[in-house]
Design a protein around this motif. Structure first.
Motif: not given
Length: 308
Positions: A32-38, A60-62
């Protein structure tokens, strides 16, 4: 066993290192690939194309806009429970976040992995790359940072599903500024060809010869720590133990003597060409091709010949 991989991305583009980390992690189990950012929906869509990815998790979070280590570690801790392995690239984000995650989970991370022999056995370099240590970990969950340059990238053509996850994490640190080097050349850590220069150039203006040769070859630009400290090149061009570890198909070293710290960063290079007026320089002795001469004469001739 399932594996959670933290995706590397910047300015809305998935890093080339991510495909290499996915290929490495796939040997451990479903990925599973996690993309974290905004605002990272485009990055997630790009990540979903990588072969071997079962699904993409998008957070997706500021608070994750600048991928601060504290926020990323908190997010990984929240998602960790079902995974036997949590993996990140041995790059800025991974090197910062994985140790923090290890402290949260009371586990020992295995860092700078260059080979995977099984779910709990990994190779990592020690003594500035002069020896390879095989680590056998008996922990219930493995936390890994992997050197992307040690693995071939995963292919494209997949269409993995994308699932949003709860990204409600607090921003502990305040982001002040980013200082970037603008370049249209390949990314140094995953480039197939790298042209690097040392402090022998004598000035930033003369160091531009390295960039000129790199542009002709479609190569990335690297520099020694001495050249970076002298102001000839930006910090993100530094190759070596305290810089970036690279493993290109071809490494061209210009005016570089070959200190141990620098050699530790290029041990994965498949072919090395060294240009130096000192035939006794350490790097000249290990190079596949050693060209003895004045770099200010040799390099312009090489550029002119390649252009012809």
């Amino acid at each position: 066993m399932a594996v959670l991989v933290l995706a590397e991305h910047d300015l809305g583009v998935l890093s080339a290192a991510t495909a290499r980390i996915v290929a490495a992690a796939e040997t451990l189990g479903p990925v599973d690939l996690l993309v974290a950012g905004q605002g990272v929906s485009a990055v997630a869509a790009e990540a979903a194309k990588l072969a071997g990815v079962e699904k993409v998790l998008i957070a997706d979070n500021a608070a994750l806009a600048n991928q601060s280590a504290e926020a990323v570690a908190a997010l990984l801790a929240r998602l960790a429970e079902p995974y036997s392995h949590i993996v990140a690239a041995a790059a800025a984000t991974g090197r910062d976040a994985i140790p923090r995650l290890a402290a949260r989970l009371d586990l020992m991370p295995v860092t700078d992995v260059v080979a995977i022999h099984g779910p709990t056995r990994f190779d990592r370099p020690i003594y500035a790359g002069n020896a390879i240590e095989t680590v056998s970990s008996g922990q219930s969950k493995q936390l890994l940072t992997i050197r992307a340059s040690a693995f071939r990238p995963a292919a494209a053509g997949n269409d993995a599903p994308i699932h949003p996850v709860d990204a409600d994490v607090a921003a502990v640190a305040r982001f002040l500024a980013a200082h970037r080097t603008e370049s249209d050349l390949p990314e140094l850590s995953t480039a197939q060809i790298v042209v690097a220069g040392g402090v022998s150039f004598g000035s930033a203006e003369k160091f531009a010869l390295v960039s000129d040769l790199a542009k002709v070859l479609g190569a990335a630009v690297g520099a020694t720590r001495a050249a970076v400290d002298a102001g000839y090149a930006p910090n993100d061009w530094q190759v070596g133990q305290t810089g970036k570890i690279i493993a290109p198909d071809l490494y061209i070293a210009i005016g570089i003597s070959g200190a141990l710290q620098h050699l530790a960063g290029i041990q994965g290079a498949k072919k090395i060409i060294a240009i130096n007026k000192d035939p006794e320089a350490p790097l000249m002795k290990i190079a596949d091709i050693a060209l003895v001469g004045d770099l200010f004469e040799v390099v312009p001739q090489l550029i002119a010949g390649l252009k012809r």
